[in-house]
Design a protein around this motif. Structure first.
Motif, PDB file in Angstrom:
ATOM      1  N   SER A  74       0.878  -1.192   0.000  1.00  0.00           N
ATOM      2  CA  SER A  74       0.000   0.000   0.000  1.00  0.00           C
ATOM      3  C   SER A  74       0.907   1.231   0.000  1.00  0.00           C
ATOM      4  N   PRO A  75       1.214   1.768  -1.193  1.00  0.00           N
ATOM      5  CA  PRO A  75       2.224   2.834  -1.259  1.00  0.00           C
ATOM      6  C   PRO A  75       1.755   4.213  -0.785  1.00  0.00           C
ATOM      7  N   GLU A  76       0.430   4.416  -0.664  1.00  0.00           N
ATOM      8  CA  GLU A  76      -0.071   5.751  -0.316  1.00  0.00           C
ATOM      9  C   GLU A  76       0.442   6.207   1.048  1.00  0.00           C
ATOM     10  N   GLY A  77       0.969   7.430   1.059  1.00  0.00           N
ATOM     11  CA  GLY A  77       1.519   7.968   2.307  1.00  0.00           C
ATOM     12  C   GLY A  77       2.886   7.402   2.655  1.00  0.00           C
ATOM     13  N   LYS A  78       3.378   6.476   1.816  1.00  0.00           N
ATOM     14  CA  LYS A  78       4.718   5.908   2.050  1.00  0.00           C
ATOM     15  C   LYS A  78       5.638   6.269   0.890  1.00  0.00           C
ATOM     16  N   ARG A  79       5.141   6.019  -0.351  1.00  0.00           N
ATOM     17  CA  ARG A  79       5.931   6.476  -1.498  1.00  0.00           C
ATOM     18  C   ARG A  79       5.026   7.017  -2.613  1.00  0.00           C
ATOM     19  N   LEU A  80       3.742   7.084  -2.348  1.00  0.00           N
ATOM     20  CA  LEU A  80       2.799   7.693  -3.307  1.00  0.00           C
ATOM     21  C   LEU A  80       2.274   8.985  -2.705  1.00  0.00           C
ATOM     22  N   TRP A  81       2.509  10.093  -3.426  1.00  0.00           N
ATOM     23  CA  TRP A  81       2.168  11.417  -2.905  1.00  0.00           C
ATOM     24  C   TRP A  81       1.246  12.158  -3.868  1.00  0.00           C
ATOM     25  N   ILE A  82       0.236  12.786  -3.306  1.00  0.00           N
ATOM     26  CA  ILE A  82      -0.733  13.552  -4.105  1.00  0.00           C
ATOM     27  C   ILE A  82      -0.439  15.030  -3.888  1.00  0.00           C
ATOM     28  N   SER A  83      -0.297  15.763  -4.972  1.00  0.00           N
ATOM     29  CA  SER A  83      -0.048  17.199  -4.818  1.00  0.00           C
ATOM     30  C   SER A  83      -1.228  17.862  -4.127  1.00  0.00           C
ATOM     31  N   GLU A  84      -0.912  18.721  -3.180  1.00  0.00           N
ATOM     32  CA  GLU A  84      -1.969  19.473  -2.496  1.00  0.00           C
ATOM     33  C   GLU A  84      -2.719  20.388  -3.473  1.00  0.00           C
ATOM     34  N   ARG A  85      -2.077  20.700  -4.609  1.00  0.00           N
ATOM     35  CA  ARG A  85      -2.692  21.600  -5.582  1.00  0.00           C
ATOM     36  C   ARG A  85      -3.500  20.873  -6.665  1.00  0.00           C
ATOM     37  N   ALA A  86      -3.408  19.557  -6.723  1.00  0.00           N
ATOM     38  CA  ALA A  86      -4.185  18.820  -7.737  1.00  0.00           C
ATOM     39  C   ALA A  86      -5.667  18.962  -7.422  1.00  0.00           C
ATOM     40  N   HIS A  87      -6.491  18.863  -8.466  1.00  0.00           N
ATOM     41  CA  HIS A  87      -7.939  19.019  -8.258  1.00  0.00           C
ATOM     42  C   HIS A  87      -8.628  17.673  -8.074  1.00  0.00           C
ATOM     43  N   VAL A  88      -9.666  17.689  -7.253  1.00  0.00           N
ATOM     44  CA  VAL A  88     -10.411  16.461  -6.972  1.00  0.00           C
ATOM     45  C   VAL A  88     -11.504  16.287  -8.020  1.00  0.00           C
ATOM     46  N   ASN A  89     -11.470  15.134  -8.671  1.00  0.00           N
ATOM     47  CA  ASN A  89     -12.533  14.761  -9.616  1.00  0.00           C
ATOM     48  C   ASN A  89     -13.633  14.085  -8.778  1.00  0.00           C
ATOM     49  N   LEU A  90     -14.743  14.810  -8.605  1.00  0.00           N
ATOM     50  CA  LEU A  90     -15.826  14.350  -7.716  1.00  0.00           C
ATOM     51  C   LEU A  90     -16.872  13.550  -8.485  1.00  0.00           C
ATOM     52  N   PRO A  91     -17.722  12.792  -7.785  1.00  0.00           N
ATOM     53  CA  PRO A  91     -18.762  12.025  -8.497  1.00  0.00           C
ATOM     54  C   PRO A  91     -19.589  12.910  -9.434  1.00  0.00           C
ATOM     55  N   PHE A  92     -19.811  14.159  -9.047  1.00  0.00           N
ATOM     56  CA  PHE A  92     -20.550  15.090  -9.915  1.00  0.00           C
ATOM     57  C   PHE A  92     -19.896  15.215 -11.288  1.00  0.00           C
ATOM     58  N   HIS A  93     -18.574  15.322 -11.307  1.00  0.00           N
ATOM     59  CA  HIS A  93     -17.879  15.545 -12.579  1.00  0.00           C
ATOM     60  C   HIS A  93     -18.056  14.345 -13.513  1.00  0.00           C
ATOM     61  N   ARG A  94     -18.008  13.167 -12.928  1.00  0.00           N
ATOM     62  CA  ARG A  94     -18.171  11.961 -13.746  1.00  0.00           C
ATOM     63  C   ARG A  94     -19.606  11.869 -14.296  1.00  0.00           C
ATOM     64  N   LEU A  95     -20.572  12.173 -13.425  1.00  0.00           N
ATOM     65  CA  LEU A  95     -21.968  12.139 -13.863  1.00  0.00           C
ATOM     66  C   LEU A  95     -22.188  13.101 -15.033  1.00  0.00           C
ATOM     67  N   TYR A  96     -21.611  14.290 -14.893  1.00  0.00           N
ATOM     68  CA  TYR A  96     -21.788  15.331 -15.919  1.00  0.00           C
ATOM     69  C   TYR A  96     -21.143  14.888 -17.234  1.00  0.00           C
ATOM     70  N   ASP A  97     -19.930  14.352 -17.142  1.00  0.00           N
ATOM     71  CA  ASP A  97     -19.182  13.945 -18.348  1.00  0.00           C
ATOM     72  C   ASP A  97     -19.841  12.751 -19.031  1.00  0.00           C
ATOM     73  N   GLY A  98     -20.542  11.949 -18.242  1.00  0.00           N
ATOM     74  CA  GLY A  98     -21.201  10.758 -18.786  1.00  0.00           C
ATOM     75  C   GLY A  98     -22.217  11.102 -19.865  1.00  0.00           C
ATOM     76  N   ALA A  99     -22.665  12.349 -19.889  1.00  0.00           N
ATOM     77  CA  ALA A  99     -23.676  12.751 -20.885  1.00  0.00           C
ATOM     78  C   ALA A  99     -23.041  13.263 -22.175  1.00  0.00           C
ATOM     79  N   ASP A 100     -21.710  13.250 -22.241  1.00  0.00           N
ATOM     80  CA  ASP A 100     -21.055  13.770 -23.460  1.00  0.00           C
ATOM     81  C   ASP A 100     -21.396  12.905 -24.671  1.00  0.00           C
ATOM     82  N   VAL A 101     -21.797  13.554 -25.767  1.00  0.00           N
ATOM     83  CA  VAL A 101     -21.954  12.818 -27.023  1.00  0.00           C
ATOM     84  C   VAL A 101     -21.146  13.490 -28.123  1.00  0.00           C
ATOM     85  N   LYS A 102     -20.677  14.701 -27.859  1.00  0.00           N
ATOM     86  CA  LYS A 102     -20.041  15.479 -28.915  1.00  0.00           C
ATOM     87  C   LYS A 102     -18.570  15.092 -29.158  1.00  0.00           C
TER      88      LYS A 102
END
Ligand code: IMP
Length: 433
Positions: free
Chosen positions: A93-121
């Motif tokens: 389990s590398p998280e917090g040991k050798r896997l690091w998430i930038s504090e500045r990265a953005h969180v992809n929330l369930p809302f974003h996935r739901l919204y993108d799921g409607a893409d047809v274009k």
């Protein structure tokens, strides 16, 4: 030590994972700088097949530190799935040991996935990437460092749950997001990944100053770049060298080698113009022999001839110092090969890509024909690669047509092809001598 960069030179899926995995064996750090779980990297380790979407390919080197950089949009729930699979196969389990998430990265929330799921274009991967970047640009996104503040801020939770629900409704997506849903999501991310959220730009800067080896791993490819790709049929991030350092929070002066990864033919998933696309048996052959199905979506990839117009564009933007040509084996068995050298737009010869997708969709390809080479079984390719590398034969070990193809592409682009992939296995690579 300078940082090295690995980038896709076409529409993504060039086989970057295999090269990054190889380079990662000598790297102290591997960092991703853009995109999210729209990427899909397959790594073959003997009979084990690893499909990574967000985890940097350096995962397989236990001594390698892994960074999900500031320029990324990260889906923590998909990260959880990937980590669970990795734990099942490696026990780690590398998280917090050798896997690091930038504090500045953005969180992809369930809302974003739901919204993108409607893409047809655009034919997106439907993973919420564009909507997360859109919220970032609108200055309403949630960075990992913001989670602690947001999850206890009732006013923010109410307001944003309302915004998300009305955007879903306006987009024709059924479903709603309540303030408690949003809080629950953020609470879960904080509890699960809180110990991995770090100032990764500072960490990488320090590592470079201490002489450590850093590898910056690109996702997608040059033609999917939001600024210089086939807009609007592109992804939402800058996929080029210029963003490699920026996206992880260090300066461009750190860059040394820039590896461009080029598939020996061209593929694309999603909608949008693709001048060299083949709708015939040859395209079907490439798809079948190359197992051209998206790692993330499973969609069949569109296939076509290698396109030098595309590659010249990628070279201008990225200044590759060397190229890796992947999946050359797939072309074995075709009598004749073609290389796209230019386009014809309404009778006018173009050596550069037209900027508008409408024109790009209209061009006819101008090709140069070269002789093909026979189909070769995988164990023979592996034996050839072993012989070529161990006995210093390099590309002279390749069958005639294959060697001529590599030399021709190298000469036409003016960039050294330092290795050629002849199969999915790590060992199936022939290095230039
Ligand atoms: P998005 O990145 O999911 O927004 O999708 C935008 C476009 O980029 C679509 O055509 C996708 O198929 C394509 N795309 C996104 N990620 C990848 C990738 O890793 N490989 C190939 N195509 C991709």
């Amino acid at each position: 030590m300078p940082a090295s960069v690995v980038l896709g030179a076409q529409w993504g899926d060039e086989g970057k994972g295999k090269l990054v995995d190889q380079l990662a064996q000598e790297s102290n750090w591997v960092a991703r700088f853009q995109g999210g779980n729209n990427a899909g990297h397959t790594i073959v380790l003997g009979d084990q097949v690893l499909k990574l979407h967000q985890l940097p390919s350096g995962l397989t080197n236990p001594d390698c530190q892994l960074v999900l950089g500031a320029g990324m949009v990260i889906d923590p729930w998909v990260l959880e799935e990937e980590l669970n699979k990795w734990k099942e196969s490696s026990g780690e389990s590398p998280e917090g040991k050798r896997l690091w998430i930038s504090e500045r990265a953005h969180v992809n929330l369930p809302f974003h996935r739901l919204y993108d799921g409607a893409d047809v274009k655009i034919g997106t991967t439907g993973r919420g990437i564009g909507p997360t970047y859109r919220d970032k640009i609108e200055r309403v996104g949630v960075r990992f460092c913001d989670i602690e503040h947001r999850r206890t801020d009732d006013e923010w939770l109410q307001e944003n749950a309302g915004r998300m629900t009305s955007q879903l409704t306006a987009h024709g997506v059924s479903g709603s997001i309540s303030a408690s849903d949003l809080k629950e999501s953020l609470d879960w991310v904080a509890a699960r990944f809180g110990n991995a959220i770090k100032p990764t730009g500072l960490m990488l800067d320090l590592a470079l100053r201490q002489g450590e080896n850093v590898l910056l791993e690109g996702a997608q490819g040059c033609l999917l770049d939001i600024d210089h790709g086939t807009y609007p049929f592109v992804t939402s991030s800058v996929t080029s060298r210029a963003n490699a350092t920026h996206g992880v929070g260090i300066h461009p002066g750190h860059i040394g080698e820039v590896y461009g990864v080029v598939k020996a033919y061209t593929t694309r998933v999603g909608h949008g113009p693709f001048p060299g696309e083949l709708f015939d048996d040859v395209g079907a052959y490439m798809g079948k022999m190359g197992h051209e199905f998206g790692t993330t979506t499973g969609r069949p990839r569109r296939c076509g001839w290698l396109d030098l117009v595309v590659l010249r564009h990628a070279q201008r933007l990225n200044g590759f110092t060397q190229l890796t040509l992947t999946k050359l084996d797939v072309l074995g068995g075709l009598d004749e090969l073609e290389i796209v050298v230019g386009y014809d737009l309404d009778g006018q010869f173009l050596s550069e890509m037209p900027v508008c997708s409408e024109d790009m969709a209209k061009v006819k390809i101008v090709t140069e024909k070269v002789p093909g080479f026979p189909h070769i079984e995988m164990d023979e390719w592996l034996e050839m690669a072993r012989d070529a590398n161990e006995n210093g034969k390099g590309y002279s070990a390749l069958p005639d047509g294959a060697r001529e193809y590599v030399e021709k592409v190298e000469a036409m682009l003016g960039v050294p092809i330092s290795s050629v992939g002849v199969g999915p296995d790590r060992e199936a690579t022939i290095y230039k001598v």
